[in-house]
Design a protein around this motif. Structure first.
Motif, PDB file in Angstrom:
ATOM      1  N   ASN A 571     -13.615   4.629  -3.233  1.00 15.93           N
ATOM      2  CA  ASN A 571     -13.416   3.247  -3.688  1.00 15.93           C
ATOM      3  C   ASN A 571     -13.267   2.236  -2.560  1.00 15.93           C
ATOM      4  N   CYS A 572     -13.465   2.669  -1.336  1.00 16.74           N
ATOM      5  CA  CYS A 572     -13.201   1.768  -0.213  1.00 16.74           C
ATOM      6  C   CYS A 572     -14.217   0.638  -0.099  1.00 16.74           C
ATOM      7  N   GLU A 573     -15.395   0.792  -0.692  1.00 19.70           N
ATOM      8  CA  GLU A 573     -16.386  -0.275  -0.644  1.00 19.70           C
ATOM      9  C   GLU A 573     -16.426  -1.092  -1.932  1.00 19.70           C
ATOM     10  N   ASN A 574     -15.523  -0.804  -2.853  1.00 22.21           N
ATOM     11  CA  ASN A 574     -15.404  -1.580  -4.075  1.00 22.21           C
ATOM     12  C   ASN A 574     -15.027  -3.018  -3.704  1.00 22.21           C
ATOM     13  N   THR A 575     -15.778  -3.973  -4.201  1.00 20.70           N
ATOM     14  CA  THR A 575     -15.535  -5.369  -3.812  1.00 20.70           C
ATOM     15  C   THR A 575     -14.141  -5.857  -4.198  1.00 20.70           C
ATOM     16  N   SER A 576     -13.560  -5.260  -5.218  1.00 16.91           N
ATOM     17  CA  SER A 576     -12.178  -5.625  -5.550  1.00 16.91           C
ATOM     18  C   SER A 576     -11.254  -5.320  -4.384  1.00 16.91           C
ATOM     19  N   ASN A 577     -11.568  -4.248  -3.671  1.00 15.30           N
ATOM     20  CA  ASN A 577     -10.734  -3.842  -2.546  1.00 15.30           C
ATOM     21  C   ASN A 577     -11.123  -4.540  -1.245  1.00 15.30           C
ATOM     22  N   THR A 578     -12.390  -4.665  -0.980  1.00 15.64           N
ATOM     23  CA  THR A 578     -12.811  -5.312   0.265  1.00 15.64           C
ATOM     24  C   THR A 578     -12.536  -6.811   0.255  1.00 15.64           C
ATOM     25  N   ASN A 579     -12.174  -7.349  -0.908  1.00 18.47           N
ATOM     26  CA  ASN A 579     -11.838  -8.770  -0.995  1.00 18.47           C
ATOM     27  C   ASN A 579     -10.653  -9.134  -0.104  1.00 18.47           C
ATOM     28  N   CYS A 580      -9.871  -8.147   0.285  1.00 18.33           N
ATOM     29  CA  CYS A 580      -8.744  -8.436   1.180  1.00 18.33           C
ATOM     30  C   CYS A 580      -9.216  -8.902   2.543  1.00 18.33           C
ATOM     31  N   PHE A 581     -10.503  -8.696   2.857  1.00 16.63           N
ATOM     32  CA  PHE A 581     -11.063  -9.150   4.134  1.00 16.63           C
ATOM     33  C   PHE A 581     -11.919 -10.403   3.974  1.00 16.63           C
ATOM     34  N   SER A 582     -11.861 -11.023   2.793  1.00 20.41           N
ATOM     35  CA  SER A 582     -12.665 -12.218   2.577  1.00 20.41           C
ATOM     36  C   SER A 582     -11.865 -13.449   2.969  1.00 20.41           C
ATOM     37  N   SER A 583     -12.536 -14.555   3.139  1.00 25.04           N
ATOM     38  CA  SER A 583     -11.868 -15.790   3.535  1.00 25.04           C
ATOM     39  C   SER A 583     -10.986 -16.345   2.436  1.00 25.04           C
ATOM     40  N   ASN A 584     -11.145 -15.833   1.212  1.00 29.28           N
ATOM     41  CA  ASN A 584     -10.321 -16.308   0.095  1.00 29.28           C
ATOM     42  C   ASN A 584      -8.975 -15.599   0.005  1.00 29.28           C
ATOM     43  N   SER A 585      -8.783 -14.572   0.826  1.00 34.20           N
ATOM     44  CA  SER A 585      -7.527 -13.838   0.818  1.00 34.20           C
ATOM     45  C   SER A 585      -6.675 -14.304   1.987  1.00 34.20           C
ATOM     46  N   VAL A 586      -5.475 -14.749   1.722  1.00 35.68           N
ATOM     47  CA  VAL A 586      -4.644 -15.256   2.812  1.00 35.68           C
ATOM     48  C   VAL A 586      -3.562 -14.278   3.255  1.00 35.68           C
ATOM     49  N   SER A 587      -3.346 -13.191   2.518  1.00 37.18           N
ATOM     50  CA  SER A 587      -2.353 -12.206   2.944  1.00 37.18           C
ATOM     51  C   SER A 587      -2.467 -10.973   2.067  1.00 37.18           C
ATOM     52  N   TYR A 588      -1.716  -9.922   2.407  1.00 38.92           N
ATOM     53  CA  TYR A 588      -1.752  -8.740   1.565  1.00 38.92           C
ATOM     54  C   TYR A 588      -1.026  -8.972   0.242  1.00 38.92           C
ATOM     55  N   ASN A 589      -0.412 -10.128   0.095  1.00 32.31           N
ATOM     56  CA  ASN A 589       0.114 -10.516  -1.204  1.00 32.31           C
ATOM     57  C   ASN A 589      -0.956 -11.180  -2.043  1.00 32.31           C
ATOM     58  N   HIS A 590      -1.703 -12.102  -1.441  1.00 30.98           N
ATOM     59  CA  HIS A 590      -2.667 -12.904  -2.190  1.00 30.98           C
ATOM     60  C   HIS A 590      -4.047 -12.278  -2.138  1.00 30.98           C
ATOM     61  N   ALA A 591      -4.519 -11.763  -3.263  1.00 30.84           N
ATOM     62  CA  ALA A 591      -5.864 -11.180  -3.378  1.00 30.84           C
ATOM     63  C   ALA A 591      -6.112 -10.090  -2.355  1.00 30.84           C
ATOM     64  N   GLY A 592      -5.045  -9.548  -1.782  1.00 30.69           N
ATOM     65  CA  GLY A 592      -5.231  -8.589  -0.715  1.00 30.69           C
ATOM     66  C   GLY A 592      -4.395  -7.340  -0.827  1.00 30.69           C
ATOM     67  N   ARG A 593      -3.908  -7.019  -2.019  1.00 27.48           N
ATOM     68  CA  ARG A 593      -3.026  -5.865  -2.156  1.00 27.48           C
ATOM     69  C   ARG A 593      -3.671  -4.578  -1.654  1.00 27.48           C
ATOM     70  N   SER A 594      -4.983  -4.477  -1.812  1.00 33.27           N
ATOM     71  CA  SER A 594      -5.661  -3.265  -1.344  1.00 33.27           C
ATOM     72  C   SER A 594      -5.537  -3.089   0.160  1.00 33.27           C
ATOM     73  N   PHE A 595      -5.266  -4.162   0.890  1.00 33.24           N
ATOM     74  CA  PHE A 595      -5.052  -4.071   2.336  1.00 33.24           C
ATOM     75  C   PHE A 595      -4.026  -2.988   2.664  1.00 33.24           C
ATOM     76  N   LEU A 596      -2.988  -2.886   1.846  1.00 34.34           N
ATOM     77  CA  LEU A 596      -1.955  -1.888   2.105  1.00 34.34           C
ATOM     78  C   LEU A 596      -2.468  -0.474   1.893  1.00 34.34           C
ATOM     79  N   GLY A 597      -3.497  -0.325   1.052  1.00 33.79           N
ATOM     80  CA  GLY A 597      -4.099   0.995   0.900  1.00 33.79           C
ATOM     81  C   GLY A 597      -4.820   1.418   2.151  1.00 33.79           C
ATOM     82  N   TYR A 598      -5.638   0.522   2.715  1.00 32.00           N
ATOM     83  CA  TYR A 598      -6.298   0.814   3.987  1.00 32.00           C
ATOM     84  C   TYR A 598      -5.282   1.086   5.085  1.00 32.00           C
ATOM     85  N   PHE A 599      -4.278   0.221   5.170  1.00 33.55           N
ATOM     86  CA  PHE A 599      -3.283   0.363   6.230  1.00 33.55           C
ATOM     87  C   PHE A 599      -2.541   1.693   6.124  1.00 33.55           C
ATOM     88  N   SER A 600      -2.076   2.017   4.922  1.00 34.54           N
ATOM     89  CA  SER A 600      -1.313   3.249   4.740  1.00 34.54           C
ATOM     90  C   SER A 600      -2.135   4.474   5.119  1.00 34.54           C
TER      91      SER A 600
END
Length: 839
Positions: A571-600
């Motif tokens: 699921n790492c290329e699922n756009t719901s998850n990669t959205n954490c690297f888009s310009s519309n995401s300002v933090s792992y709170n906002h539209a970026g929760r999946s960021f913590l999955g990559y990080f962990s």
């Protein structure tokens, strides 16, 4: 403590006559959103977009300036502002009515009416539209002893309409020809500055005042009156987007002597004639300009971190807050019935099962308990502790669990005991079958708490089975994620070893439930208090976070982590998850929760899957985009300000930090990331367009009101006050455009205004994480370097000898252990420098 960084240092009065005419109103809805220059925004009292209101059949109406039913400040509209509206009767003839303003401050509701003025005409409405323009100053001045608050306008009152008759209103506005106010010119970190760290202040003002380019500034020691440092203001950045002002930067890293200071600009020569009526009222000095006082000291933020953390004790439910720990804010358990809670579906079922869901924290200014927000708050705290354990081990947190004389005492860092109070409640929100599923929330309806479990608010125990006893996939996924992380942290604490295992076992059950396709997704739960919904993309992000957290926990436990890794890779290329690297995401709170999955998954992983590392490489592009913004030194976009903006400011820079740990290494975090952290920290504590510290108790211009039922109603003190350490939501132009044309100024400090001034458990946790990171970054004192020359040499030793023992000998390094942690460290030596400076 993990070291992640290298070392780095009213004018004209309105007529007293109430204007009443039948012409069309001059200020219409079309220009209500924008006014020329710096003129105050016109407040359009809109009715859900219809721009019209009709009173109820009994003749009353509440016209709310903010349709989210929160307060609005009209302080700037006092001198030359007016309430304007058009009205007509929906009956067959003319009728009278009453009109006034209502404020709500500290739960005290005050109403004042134009009808009661000696000069008031008869307020009437006929079958055709009639316009009124009513000066605010005359009404307020005539009621100066009524307790009405211009800062807390709650609604516009209409009443006295004959029974059976209704009135219609349109183009209801509050307007003025005045300019916006000028906030204090000099902005400093009101919590102070670390002696050996970076120190930044800013000077900002509307260009109408002139220019301070090339003017001299002085930093004055408030104790001695002496000039400690001086310099010249460089050319200002013009038309800053957050403030609409010219902005100068003052850097004074070289000032390291502990003390209390203020910044002074003599002979500023700015244009006093352009001040707004409020500027005049507040005696804004345009010639001799001084900042508020601030301190320079060692271990400058220890009390701040402690108060930010103590916030959670004040938010506790299920316990009496004792005076020994809560001081003036001691109170009895506000909701003792939380030990016998029904599901909402069973509210009318006399034979229903009850549940003990006591404990945990009140989530915000109201009294709900929510699974996902609990997970968010605790996650921040766990990350903060995991990376900066020494900061928290040195923190003095006066709660029962840190008091050896209390039966609740635990041999553990206080922040973990406090977080466990919330986790214990979270565990109670698992279904009684212990199948891993979690209820979305427990919330209060008319003072009674229920487990939220129905599809519709009207569903009850006699409804079809698919409408009751519903659990949330999103809530369950977030519970799995934070409980897995809790295992990693608590297993290192002997007193909490069994609790850690309970967290992991529950997290595994939750994952198994949420991935079982036989369990229906209840994407809308409309129960007692509100409707809870989620989208598939939001669930995807929570699932990705949970998988990453469980992967890491299972590896640490020696269990089989393969299934979680497979999920992540698939699921790492699922756009719901990669959205954490888009310009519309300002933090792992906002539209970026999946960021913590990559990080962990990637953190500490010596052999990660190449697909995961390839996707995470997008983080560097996101980081570059964030650094293109430079709003008050923030790597944060001008458009990113909405409800909870302060949290996002804090977590945006924490996202930059965590991602950089993966891409660059813990010892090579880019300087630009470090600077963004410091700038965000300074911004939140006063170096911002309104010169305001968003933490209660920290600064002369800081939070003094908080949106909270505890302090405004149920445990209100006289005079009103709230504890130190409450962190507010921040500027919010989405709901408060009337406050300013500029995004960085749409904030009001009111206990009736939740869209800028509510407290939240996940807001404080974000600020705690940032504060701990700053304290770690700044703890760079060279061991033994008392004279701050960058080395430990004989002169330092002599100074230590004289100060410690006074007899020329130094027999034991621990003689300097002022922190009582068993060793002499940088904090101890910095405190010694403080005392040496005093002597």
């Amino acid at each position: 403590m993990k070291k992640l960084f290298g070392k780095r240092l009213l004018a004209a009065a309105m007529s007293a006559v109430l204007l009443c005419n039948v012409a069309a109103l001059g200020v219409a809805a079309a220009n209500a959103q924008e006014t020329p220059g710096l003129q105050l925004q016109t407040i359009l009292v809109d009715n859900g977009g219809t721009n019209s209101w009709t009173t109820l059949s009994w003749g009353g109406a509440n016209l709310t300036p903010n349709t989210s039913w929160s307060a609005v400040s009209i302080r700037d509209y006092y001198a030359n502002g007016s309430l304007n509206f058009e009205v007509r009767s929906n009956g067959t003839g003319e009728c009278s009515f009453r009109v006034g303003l209502v404020s709500k401050r500290h739960n005290d509701v005050v109403r004042i009416c134009w009808n009661d003025l000696d000069s008031a005409p008869s307020f009437t409405a006929g079958t055709g539209w009639k316009s009124y323009s009513l000066p605010i100053k005359e009404l307020v001045d005539a009621n100066d002893d009524a307790g009405f608050s211009l800062e807390d306008l709650w609604y516009i009152y209409v009443g006295g309409v004959p029974s059976g008759t209704t009135l219609s209103f349109q183009n209801v506005t509050i307007s003025s020809t005045d300019d916006e106010r000028q906030y204090p010119f000099i902005k400093v970190n009101q919590a102070g500055y670390e002696a050996d760290a970076v120190k930044t202040a800013r000077v900002s003002y509307f260009s109408k005042f002139g220019s301070l380019d090339g003017k001299t500034y002085e930093i004055i020691n408030a104790g001695t009156g002496e000039i400690a440092l001086s310099g010249t203001l460089s050319p200002a950045q013009q038309e800053d987007v957050l403030s609409g002002e010219s902005v100068h930067v003052i850097q004074f890293d070289e000032l390291t002597t502990p003390g209390t200071y203020y910044i002074h600009i003599p002979d500023a020569g700015l244009n006093a004639a352009v001040r707004s009526p409020r500027d005049v009222e507040e005696n804004l000095d345009t010639d001799t300009i001084d900042s508020v006082h601030f301190t320079i000291q060692c271990n400058a933020y220890a009390n701040l971190l402690s108060d930010l953390s103590k916030y959670y004790y004040y938010q506790r439910q299920g316990i009496d807050l004792e005076e020994k720990y809560a001081g003036d804010f001691a109170r009895e358990n506000l909701h003792p019935d939380d030990i016998t809670v029904k599901k909402w579906s069973d509210r009318d079922n006399s034979n229903a099962e009850t549940f003990d869901i006591s404990g945990g924290w009140y989530d915000a200014g109201d009294y709900g308990k929510y699974t996902s927000t609990a997970a968010s708050a605790v996650e921040d705290l766990l990350l903060a502790y995991e990376f900066y354990p020494e900061v928290f081990s040195e923190m003095q947190l006066n709660i029962p669990e840190t008091d050896p004389g209390n039966a609740r005492y635990v041999d553990a860092p206080g922040i973990l005991s406090e977080a466990k109070w919330e986790l214990d409640m979270l565990l109670k929100l698992e279904h009684s079958d212990k199948d891993g599923s979690f209820y979305v929330a427990a919330n209060y309806k008319d003072g009674v708490i229920y487990l939220e479990d129905t599809k519709y608010s009207t569903s009850d125990y006699q409804s079809p089975s698919d409408e009751i006893d519903l659990r949330s996939h999103q809530a369950t996924a977030s519970a799995a994620a934070v409980l897995a992380h809790a295992y990693l942290v608590y297993r290192e604490i002997p007193a909490y070893a069994d609790f850690a295992q309970e967290c992991l076992d529950t997290a595994i059950r939750a994952w198994n439930w949420v991935t079982d396709s036989a369990n229906p997704k209840n994407m809308s739960i409309g129960a007692a208090n509100r409707t809870y919904t989620f989208k598939q993309e939001e669930l995807d992000r929570e699932m990705f976070w949970a998988a990453g957290s469980l992967y890491r926990a299972m590896k640490a436990s020696g269990g089989d982590a393969a299934g979680y890794e497979q999920y992540l890779v698939a699921n790492c290329e699922n756009t719901s998850n990669t959205n954490c690297f888009s310009s519309n995401s300002v933090s792992y709170n906002h539209a970026g929760r999946s960021f913590l999955g990559y990080f962990s998954y990637l953190y500490g992983n010596d052999a990660p899957d190449s697909a995961m590392t390839a996707v995470f490489a997008q983080f560097q592009t996101w980081r570059t985009k964030m650094f293109q913004y430079n709003n008050w030194g923030l790597a944060y976009p001008n458009w990113g300000y909405w409800w909870g903006s302060n949290r996002n400011v804090a977590l945006s820079t924490m996202s930059l930090l965590l991602g950089s740990i993966i891409t660059d290494g813990e010892d090579a975090v880019p300087q630009q990331v470090q600077d963004s952290m410091q700038n965000a920290f300074d911004y939140l504590l006063g170096v911002n367009p309104i010169s305001f510290s968003y933490v209660s108790g920290y600064g002369e211009n800081s939070v003094s009101n908080i949106f909270s039922a505890i302090y405004s109603k149920d445990a209100k003190l006289e005079p009103y006050r709230c504890p130190n350490g409450y962190f507010t939501e921040g500027t919010n132009p989405s709901n408060n455009r009337s406050l300013s044309k500029f995004n960085g100024k749409c904030y009001m400090d009111s206990d009736a205004e939740w869209t800028t001034n509510e407290n939240t458990i996940y807001g404080n946790s974000a600020m705690i994480f940032l504060t701990a990171a700053i304290m770690s970054k700044n703890d760079q004192t060279v061991e033994g370097d008392v004279n701050a020359d960058g080395v430990f040499d004989l002169s330092d030793l002599v100074m230590l000898q004289k100060w410690l023992l006074g007899d020329g000998t130094l027999t034991n390094w621990n003689a300097g252990d002022l922190q009582k942690d068993g060793s002499l460290n940088g904090y101890d030596l910095c405190i010694m420098r403080n005392r040496l400076a005093e002597e």
